[in-house]
Design a protein around this motif. Sequence first.
Motif, mmCIF file in Angstrom:
data_model
loop_
_atom_site.group_PDB
_atom_site.id
_atom_site.type_symbol
_atom_site.label_atom_id
_atom_site.label_comp_id
_atom_site.label_asym_id
_atom_site.label_seq_id
_atom_site.Cartn_x
_atom_site.Cartn_y
_atom_site.Cartn_z
ATOM 1 N N ALA B 19 0.386 -1.231 -0.203
ATOM 2 C CA ALA B 19 -0.466 0.208 0.087
ATOM 3 C C ALA B 19 0.887 0.946 -0.059
ATOM 4 C CB ALA B 19 -1.307 0.351 1.322
ATOM 5 N N LEU B 20 2.183 1.316 0.501
ATOM 6 C CA LEU B 20 2.925 2.635 0.130
ATOM 7 C C LEU B 20 4.212 1.625 -0.147
ATOM 8 C CD1 LEU B 20 1.951 4.173 3.929
ATOM 9 C CD2 LEU B 20 0.963 4.785 1.775
ATOM 10 N N SER B 21 5.205 3.003 -0.485
ATOM 11 C CA SER B 21 6.556 2.534 -1.083
ATOM 12 C C SER B 21 6.692 3.951 -0.853
ATOM 13 C CB SER B 21 6.448 1.745 -2.275
ATOM 14 O OG SER B 21 6.266 1.280 -2.583
ATOM 15 N N GLU B 22 8.220 4.082 0.013
ATOM 16 C CA GLU B 22 9.225 4.960 -0.042
ATOM 17 C C GLU B 22 8.726 6.608 0.419
ATOM 18 O OE1 GLU B 22 11.931 4.628 -2.802
ATOM 19 O OE2 GLU B 22 11.277 2.523 -2.751
ATOM 20 N N VAL B 23 7.609 6.438 1.474
ATOM 21 C CA VAL B 23 7.360 7.004 1.624
ATOM 22 C C VAL B 23 8.177 8.639 2.216
ATOM 23 C CG1 VAL B 23 5.586 9.174 2.545
ATOM 24 C CG2 VAL B 23 4.876 6.649 1.361
ATOM 25 N N ASP B 24 8.524 10.149 2.165
ATOM 26 C CA ASP B 24 8.724 10.870 3.252
ATOM 27 C C ASP B 24 8.446 11.933 3.204
ATOM 28 O OD1 ASP B 24 11.964 9.405 3.582
ATOM 29 O OD2 ASP B 24 12.074 9.415 1.128
ATOM 30 N N LEU B 25 8.080 12.287 4.128
ATOM 31 C CA LEU B 25 6.267 13.424 4.526
ATOM 32 C C LEU B 25 7.397 13.925 5.806
ATOM 33 C CD1 LEU B 25 4.356 14.094 2.747
ATOM 34 C CD2 LEU B 25 2.531 13.450 4.448
ATOM 35 N N THR B 26 7.006 15.411 5.958
ATOM 36 C CA THR B 26 7.511 16.019 6.900
ATOM 37 C C THR B 26 6.525 17.009 7.477
ATOM 38 O OG1 THR B 26 9.684 15.933 6.966
ATOM 39 C CG2 THR B 26 9.595 17.008 8.228
ATOM 40 N N VAL B 27 6.176 17.545 8.480
ATOM 41 C CA VAL B 27 4.544 18.209 8.150
ATOM 42 C C VAL B 27 5.008 18.805 9.458
ATOM 43 C CG1 VAL B 27 2.380 18.267 9.095
ATOM 44 C CG2 VAL B 27 3.085 16.620 8.024
ATOM 45 N N LYS B 43 -3.561 6.497 0.436
ATOM 46 C CA LYS B 43 -4.108 8.070 1.583
ATOM 47 C C LYS B 43 -4.329 7.402 2.828
ATOM 48 C CE LYS B 43 -7.538 9.229 -0.736
ATOM 49 N NZ LYS B 43 -8.002 8.509 -2.312
ATOM 50 N N SER B 44 -5.480 6.172 2.980
ATOM 51 C CA SER B 44 -5.765 6.030 4.090
ATOM 52 C C SER B 44 -4.555 4.879 4.849
ATOM 53 C CB SER B 44 -7.138 5.148 4.069
ATOM 54 O OG SER B 44 -8.331 5.718 3.278
ATOM 55 N N THR B 45 -4.299 4.346 4.397
ATOM 56 C CA THR B 45 -2.800 3.359 5.229
ATOM 57 C C THR B 45 -1.753 4.151 5.504
ATOM 58 O OG1 THR B 45 -3.187 2.334 3.102
ATOM 59 C CG2 THR B 45 -1.456 1.879 4.542
ATOM 60 N N VAL B 80 -2.129 12.632 18.347
ATOM 61 C CA VAL B 80 -3.078 12.554 17.293
ATOM 62 C C VAL B 80 -4.652 11.975 16.564
ATOM 63 C CG1 VAL B 80 -2.529 11.581 14.147
ATOM 64 C CG2 VAL B 80 -0.969 12.265 15.901
ATOM 65 N N GLY B 81 -6.006 13.477 16.370
ATOM 66 C CA GLY B 81 -6.926 12.296 16.443
ATOM 67 C C GLY B 81 -7.332 12.471 15.512
ATOM 68 N N ILE B 82 -7.776 11.111 15.091
ATOM 69 C CA ILE B 82 -7.963 10.880 13.125
ATOM 70 C C ILE B 82 -9.796 10.775 13.773
ATOM 71 C CG2 ILE B 82 -8.342 9.346 11.489
ATOM 72 C CD1 ILE B 82 -5.726 8.687 12.119
ATOM 73 N N VAL B 83 -10.376 11.218 12.081
ATOM 74 C CA VAL B 83 -12.192 11.507 12.111
ATOM 75 C C VAL B 83 -11.828 10.542 11.217
ATOM 76 C CG1 VAL B 83 -13.683 13.724 11.697
ATOM 77 C CG2 VAL B 83 -12.100 13.577 13.252
ATOM 78 N N PHE B 84 -12.124 9.865 10.939
ATOM 79 C CA PHE B 84 -12.680 8.335 9.578
ATOM 80 C C PHE B 84 -13.902 9.024 9.103
ATOM 81 C CE2 PHE B 84 -10.008 6.145 12.900
ATOM 82 C CZ PHE B 84 -8.532 5.152 12.267
ATOM 83 N N GLN B 85 -13.915 8.108 8.126
ATOM 84 C CA GLN B 85 -14.544 8.505 6.702
ATOM 85 C C GLN B 85 -16.110 8.169 7.052
ATOM 86 O OE1 GLN B 85 -13.422 6.428 3.230
ATOM 87 N NE2 GLN B 85 -14.919 7.702 2.138
ATOM 88 N N ASN B 86 -16.784 6.573 7.789
ATOM 89 C CA ASN B 86 -18.046 6.554 8.020
ATOM 90 C C ASN B 86 -18.367 6.947 9.976
ATOM 91 O OD1 ASN B 86 -20.420 5.425 8.196
ATOM 92 N ND2 ASN B 86 -20.004 3.806 7.458
ATOM 93 N N PRO B 87 -19.227 8.065 9.464
ATOM 94 C CA PRO B 87 -19.962 8.309 11.252
ATOM 95 C C PRO B 87 -19.921 7.260 11.743
ATOM 96 C CG PRO B 87 -21.170 9.559 10.042
ATOM 97 C CD PRO B 87 -20.005 8.853 9.548
ATOM 98 N N ASP B 88 -20.714 6.011 11.406
ATOM 99 C CA ASP B 88 -21.624 4.939 11.755
ATOM 100 C C ASP B 88 -21.008 3.600 12.600
ATOM 101 O OD1 ASP B 88 -24.035 6.516 11.342
ATOM 102 O OD2 ASP B 88 -24.297 5.399 9.468
#
Lengths: 269, 270, 209
Positions: B19-27, B43-45, B80-88
């Motif tokens: 699902a992911l390869s060599e992702v470099d990301l700084t926020v 994205k979700s992974t 880190v708080g995550i709001v997922f797609q499906n509220p149910d």
Amino acid sequence: MLGLHGVGYRYAGYAGPVLHDIDLTLADGEIVGVVGANESGKSTLSLVASGLAPGSIGGGLSGTLTIDGVDMAGRPLHEFSTRVGIGFQNPATQLSGVTGSVFEEVALGPMNLGLPTRETVERTKAALATLGIDQLAEREPRRLSGGQAQLVVIASLLAMRPAHLVLDEPTAQLDPEGTRLVGEALRGLAATGTALLIVEHKTDLLDGLCSRIVVLDAGRIVRDGPADDVLADPRLDDWGVDPPSRIRLGRALAMRDLDPALIAGVVGS
Amino acid sequence: MTHLALEGVGFVYPDGTRALSEVDLTVTPGEVVAIVGQNGSGKSTLVRQLDGLLRPTEGRVLHDGVDIAGIRVAALAAKVGIVFQNPDRQIFAGRVRTEVEFGPRILGRSANEAAEAATAALAAVGLTELADANPYDLGFSRRKLLTLASVLAMGTQVVVLDEPTTGQDARGVARIQRVVEAIATAGRTVIAISHDMRFVAETFTRVVVMGAGRVLLDGSPADVFAESAWPTLASTYLEPPLAARVGARLGLGPTPTEVSLVEALVEARG
Amino acid sequence: MVVLALRAGVLGQLVRVSLLLTMPIAVSVVLVSVFTRAGTTVLFAIGPFDATVEGVDFAAQTLVRLFAISLSIGLFLMTTDPRAFVFDLERRGVSPRVAFVAVATIEAVPALVERAGVIGESQRARGLDTEGSVRARLRGVLPLIGPVIIGALTDVEERSLALESRAFSRPGRRHLLWAMPDRTWERWLRWALIALLVATAAARISGRI
């Protein structure tokens, strides 16, 4: 021709009605968009137009629902299914979950009608061809992408050969690719003569697809007219509806004394 | 302030799907970042790596320079708080307020603190009047706003939103835009997955485009929606917002939003 | 049964699953019957408990039976497509509704497991500790169970509305698209097995009474 005449509807267990005095007709082959803020009654209207409310979920209906001039009050639900089909947001919950291939899934409806096998097969093939998804026939329904699954759902409805199709936010849960797939399929469907009632937030999708647009606000129809007029109605914002990009952009240009025709060549390309 | 970093992150699901390869990301704190790409692009992974719901099979994830491998999700959730797609898939309480207080309570806040946080969060998403309602009496769009409030109330330094605008009308989208701005103003970070390119261009200062588990583009809306980037966008079935297309057609350069397009036009006219 | 499983290519898997399923019951059966069953020939004793030959004999018999039952159920589930089974039931006159509920129930299990996974994720992301102490985990049960049940119910509601739109509630029979291949020798084998079953049962009953 599907007609709602002075229709009101109240959900079971709720005090007040959600729809008031709805007059709406969907002529044969016509494509009508329904827009409105959240909780304005759009989904309820879909359920009422397809007979599921009150037919399946109960509640109280006032006024009359006619299909081809016949009052549908008290008719069993399976009689609706060959006259008006309904599709929802989430393809996953609309697939039956009991079939092993797309072909079987689409054939389920005609089979339920008790049709002879030859006709079931013929209708299934025709529905898959209309939506251009013949190549998915042998695929397992649960392994499709969201957009593909939604096309299979629409094909399943088409196989019932209804003259009217009601779609409640068919692209809400799809990615841009899925939205494009379904948008193209709807354009293709329009050419087959099936009347469509499409509930959507994405006015960009309705723009150029619908001939007429109806605006709901707090359970009442507040506007019903040719698509171009309604989409350009300055009151859309007050009704909680986002105008299509080309209209908003045109307005932004006009406000700065720029010619809105500047964008004309880009839209639809 | 939490500084997030992914270093060479790769992820392979137990069934062998990469699902992911060599992702470099700084926020950095205060950034508002959108992640776009078609379904299945990773994205979700990716966002699940940020609080340890999924652990990288290659590379590492750092919070303020510290590798989070081995730190429990429950501890990471305070940052880190995550709001997922499906509220149910989330709502369980019989009362809106109880649902929103759940997060802060489980993070160890007192009943009073949790109540205060809930009141503020409900006000931010416009659900104040429905605080005592049963969540399942609310429509889909309001249930989604409720899950947003539930995570806001936790007061995490990073807020991740997965498809926040699904099913929202114009007012709902505007409300979410204001919430994102307010979080950024407070110096906290927002990372959102979205399919809505106009919302992305108008709300976020940085856009990360994913395709097949890799970062394809990473820059300002002007960068990623510029004409030179269109072939890359098309490879993951994305279309730039109308304003960007009009600007390019008129030879105005990158104009990702309606405001920037109109400004460019006024300037061009002299 | 071993031959059948071998032909279907599931023998190894079948034995593993059956052993796994019967293990907990088997252990208790062995302990209880070996040490508590009254018998005359004592093999050895642990504290007040005597292990008798009769007990070992009884335990062995029970184990073989248990294993046989679990093997046959396992073989059926592993080699039979639930959909094919239920469509065949319908062809034999079972109502389409009953048939649908049966398939939907079998097919719903993986979906339910997946849903529980997603719900677990979203609650852990809110700080619910599922990796900590037993008490912490118990506290986390409610936020997991609620959405699982409510979610399953709303899914069922949506699915039933979608099915209504495809004439699911129409009374009367359907012409099924698929017929199960049913060869002559299979039909003979089925009758022969039924006859064997009846004969065995009769023999047991007459032998006992």
